[in-house]
Design an enzyme around this catalytic site. Structure first.
Site, short mmCIF file in Angstrom:
data_model
loop_
_atom_site.label_atom_id
_atom_site.label_comp_id
_atom_site.label_asym_id
_atom_site.label_seq_id
_atom_site.Cartn_x
_atom_site.Cartn_y
_atom_site.Cartn_z
N ASN A 147 -14.83 -2.64 -11.10
CA ASN A 147 -13.86 -3.68 -11.48
C ASN A 147 -13.39 -4.51 -10.29
O ASN A 147 -12.36 -5.18 -10.36
CB ASN A 147 -12.68 -3.07 -12.25
CG ASN A 147 -11.99 -1.96 -11.47
OD1 ASN A 147 -12.23 -1.81 -10.27
ND2 ASN A 147 -11.15 -1.20 -12.13
N ARG A 285 -1.99 -1.39 -4.46
CA ARG A 285 -1.16 -0.30 -4.95
C ARG A 285 0.31 -0.61 -4.68
O ARG A 285 0.65 -1.12 -3.60
CB ARG A 285 -1.52 1.03 -4.28
CG ARG A 285 -2.82 1.66 -4.81
CD ARG A 285 -2.74 2.05 -6.29
NE ARG A 285 -3.97 2.59 -6.82
CZ ARG A 285 -4.89 1.90 -7.50
NH1 ARG A 285 -4.71 0.62 -7.74
NH2 ARG A 285 -5.97 2.49 -7.96
N GLN A 314 3.66 4.64 -12.40
CA GLN A 314 3.09 3.95 -13.56
C GLN A 314 3.02 4.90 -14.73
O GLN A 314 2.49 6.01 -14.55
CB GLN A 314 1.71 3.39 -13.22
CG GLN A 314 1.81 2.23 -12.25
CD GLN A 314 0.50 1.50 -12.02
OE1 GLN A 314 0.46 0.54 -11.27
NE2 GLN A 314 -0.59 1.92 -12.62
N HIS A 333 -0.44 -2.98 -15.04
CA HIS A 333 -1.68 -2.75 -14.27
C HIS A 333 -2.90 -3.03 -15.17
O HIS A 333 -3.41 -2.14 -15.84
CB HIS A 333 -1.69 -1.30 -13.79
CG HIS A 333 -2.72 -1.02 -12.75
ND1 HIS A 333 -2.71 0.10 -11.97
CD2 HIS A 333 -3.81 -1.72 -12.33
CE1 HIS A 333 -3.73 0.09 -11.14
NE2 HIS A 333 -4.42 -1.02 -11.36
P1 NDP Z 1 -13.06 -1.24 -0.61
O1 NDP Z 1 -13.11 0.16 -0.12
O2 NDP Z 1 -14.33 -1.97 -0.85
O3 NDP Z 1 -12.19 -2.12 0.38
C1 NDP Z 1 -10.99 -1.71 0.93
C2 NDP Z 1 -10.90 -2.27 2.33
O4 NDP Z 1 -9.60 -1.99 2.85
C3 NDP Z 1 -11.93 -1.65 3.25
O5 NDP Z 1 -12.63 -2.67 3.89
C4 NDP Z 1 -11.06 -0.85 4.20
O6 NDP Z 1 -11.51 -0.79 5.52
C5 NDP Z 1 -9.81 -1.66 4.22
N1 NDP Z 1 -8.68 -0.93 4.79
C6 NDP Z 1 -8.40 0.38 4.71
N2 NDP Z 1 -7.28 0.64 5.40
C7 NDP Z 1 -6.86 -0.51 5.94
C8 NDP Z 1 -5.77 -0.87 6.76
N3 NDP Z 1 -4.90 0.05 7.18
N4 NDP Z 1 -5.64 -2.16 7.13
C9 NDP Z 1 -6.55 -3.08 6.72
N5 NDP Z 1 -7.60 -2.79 5.93
C10 NDP Z 1 -7.75 -1.53 5.54
O7 NDP Z 1 -12.19 -1.19 -1.95
P2 NDP Z 1 -12.01 -2.32 -3.05
O8 NDP Z 1 -11.96 -3.64 -2.39
O9 NDP Z 1 -12.94 -2.12 -4.18
O10 NDP Z 1 -10.57 -1.91 -3.59
C11 NDP Z 1 -9.43 -1.95 -2.72
C12 NDP Z 1 -8.24 -1.30 -3.43
O11 NDP Z 1 -7.85 -2.11 -4.51
C13 NDP Z 1 -8.54 0.07 -4.05
O12 NDP Z 1 -8.44 1.12 -3.12
C14 NDP Z 1 -7.48 0.16 -5.10
O13 NDP Z 1 -6.30 0.70 -4.55
C15 NDP Z 1 -7.24 -1.29 -5.47
N6 NDP Z 1 -7.79 -1.60 -6.79
C16 NDP Z 1 -6.95 -2.10 -7.74
C17 NDP Z 1 -7.39 -2.33 -9.02
C18 NDP Z 1 -6.50 -2.91 -10.05
O14 NDP Z 1 -6.82 -2.82 -11.24
N7 NDP Z 1 -5.39 -3.53 -9.68
C19 NDP Z 1 -8.77 -2.04 -9.40
C20 NDP Z 1 -9.62 -1.67 -8.30
C21 NDP Z 1 -9.11 -1.40 -7.05
P3 NDP Z 1 -12.83 -0.11 5.99
O15 NDP Z 1 -13.58 0.31 4.77
O16 NDP Z 1 -13.49 -1.22 6.73
O17 NDP Z 1 -12.40 1.03 6.80
#
Ligand code: NDP
Length: 395
Positions: A147, A285, A314, A333
């Protein structure tokens, strides 16, 4: 024979739909970047149907019962006398969606000696105490990418609706008004603004790509830098800290997981360092933002708007201040659970279950915890520790 407890959100108030606004959903070949969509042996549902609510059962009942397993589906998930907590005691597998999370706290893990697999139907497994899963040898898996694009579309929608003051303008129409001055006295164009994302993974990158045609100045911060060609293609400016990013942005979108590094990141200090009149869109989140700091910043004008679809806990209680704070554009959400997304993550859950029962490895892309450590996608994006602390708010 395994017992599977599946926690899903309640059915619509008028019951499960019998007819839908559209007859189909687009069929996708791959995700951006080439990752393949879920590949279960078969599906027992029609894509485009409501699968994420209790009666939808993620389309799993015929499959699981056909293998002789027991499937319990419930929306009753909170408190010691909930169906979830009662049924958990002899469950081998728990399935839950982030939209209606079954908080799998250390306490609950301790009450579930048979628990071996926790599946997130969607993305973001912070509702599971990952440290407890690591310590308890429980595998945690989610349906990576299912998603991500759905959420990125929601982010773009929310940026535009905040900056252009869409929701109050819509409300004037519903109220029978034609109050143009009231509508536009908080409305701006996005063009020329500086927009930054905290996290440039699947969602963050998709947001950046979608915003490029709006002629905005794009910035990001992440733990890992994007490849040079991506930075050049999108005209990105990289920041090595969130402090540096937010100081220059008009709009900040949060797209990083909730883990100890990000919990409470947007507090009074960080928000106070933003430009006056900035906007925040948080679909990552709720606990990444300090609840009351957001309310204060909207009241003082430090923030011009806040939108998102993630809360803590939630479902949010009816008196949660984000329901009534000034200049917000919150939704429940929902961004990652469109009918389109449900078809993908339901298929992904089935793929994970097929792997589990056939003793085949679960894709690395789907693994968060395995073999007593962060694994696969989880090793890349999370850090050890419990950012959720059950259903307790951030102290
Ligand atoms: P990804 O894992 O593809 O991307 C998350 C990114 O955040 C990664 O590049 C990661 O870094 C980076 N990151 C982690 N910690 C930090 C930090 N302290 N500062 C800056 N960047 C950081 O996940 P998605 O993009 O698919 O999803 C992201 C989040 O969105 C999920 O974890 C979830 O909480 C939320 N989400 C919400 C949904 C909704 O319905 N509202 C649905 C799907 C997801 P790196 O990997 O480079 O270490």
């Amino acid at each position: 024979m395994a017992k599977i407890v599946c926690v899903l959100y309640p059915d619509p108030v008028d019951g499960q739909p019998t007819i839908y606004p559209r007859d189909d959903v687009p069929v996708l070949d791959t995700y951006p970047g080439g990752q393949s969509l879920p590949t279960p042996h078969a599906l027992d549902f029609t894509p485009g149907q409501l699968l994420g609510s209790v009666s939808g059962e993620l389309g799993l009942r015929a499959f699981l019962e056909g293998l002789g397993h027991v499937l319990v589906v419930t929306a009753d998930k909170d408190g010691p006398s909930s169906t979830f907590e009662r049924e958990l005691v002899d469950a081998e597998i728990v399935i839950s969606q982030p939209f209606w999370p079954a908080y799998l706290t250390a306490d609950r893990v301790a009450k579930a000696p048979n628990l071996k697999l926790a599946i997130t139907a969607g993305i973001g497994s912070d509702h599971v105490d990952l440290q407890a899963a690591i310590d308890g040898g429980i595998t945690v898996a989610e349906v990576t990418f299912s998603n991500s694009i759905s959420v990125s579309e929601h982010v773009v929608m929310m940026i535009l609706s905040l900056v252009r003051n869409y929701i109050p303008s819509y409300q004037w129409v519903v109220r029978g008004g034609w109050n143009i001055a009231d509508c536009v006295s908080r409305a701006y164009d996005v063009e020329g603004m500086t927009v930054g994302t905290v996290g440039a993974g699947r969602i963050g990158s998709a947001v950046l790509r979608r915003l490029k045609p709006f002629d905005v100045d794009l910035h990001y911060t992440d733990r890992h830098r994007l490849p040079d060609d991506v930075e050049t293609d999108l005209g990105l400016t990289y920041h090595d800290s969130v402090q540096s990013l937010v100081a220059v942005c008009d709009v900040v979108t949060i797209n990083a997981p909730l883990h100890p590094e990000t919990e409470g990141m947007f507090d009074d200090d960080l928000i106070g360092s933003m430009k006056r009149g900035s906007y925040i869109v948080n679909t990552a989140r709720g606990k990444i933002c300090d609840r009351d700091a957001i309310v204060r910043a909207l009241e003082s004008g430090q923030l011009a708007g806040y939108a998102g679809d993630v809360w803590f806990p939630q479902p949010a209680p009816s008196d949660h201040p984000w329901r009534t704070m000034a200049h917000h554009g919150m939704t429940p959400h929902v961004s990652g659970t469109t009918l389109s997304a449900q078809a993908r993550y339901a298929a992904g859950v089935r793929e994970i279950l097929e792997c589990w029962f056939e003793r085949r490895p679960i894709r690395d892309d789907y693994l968060i915890v395995d073999g007593g450590r962060l694994a696969g996608a989880g090793a890349h994006s999370y850090s050890p520790g419990d950012a959720t602390r059950g259903s307790e708010p951030t102290p």
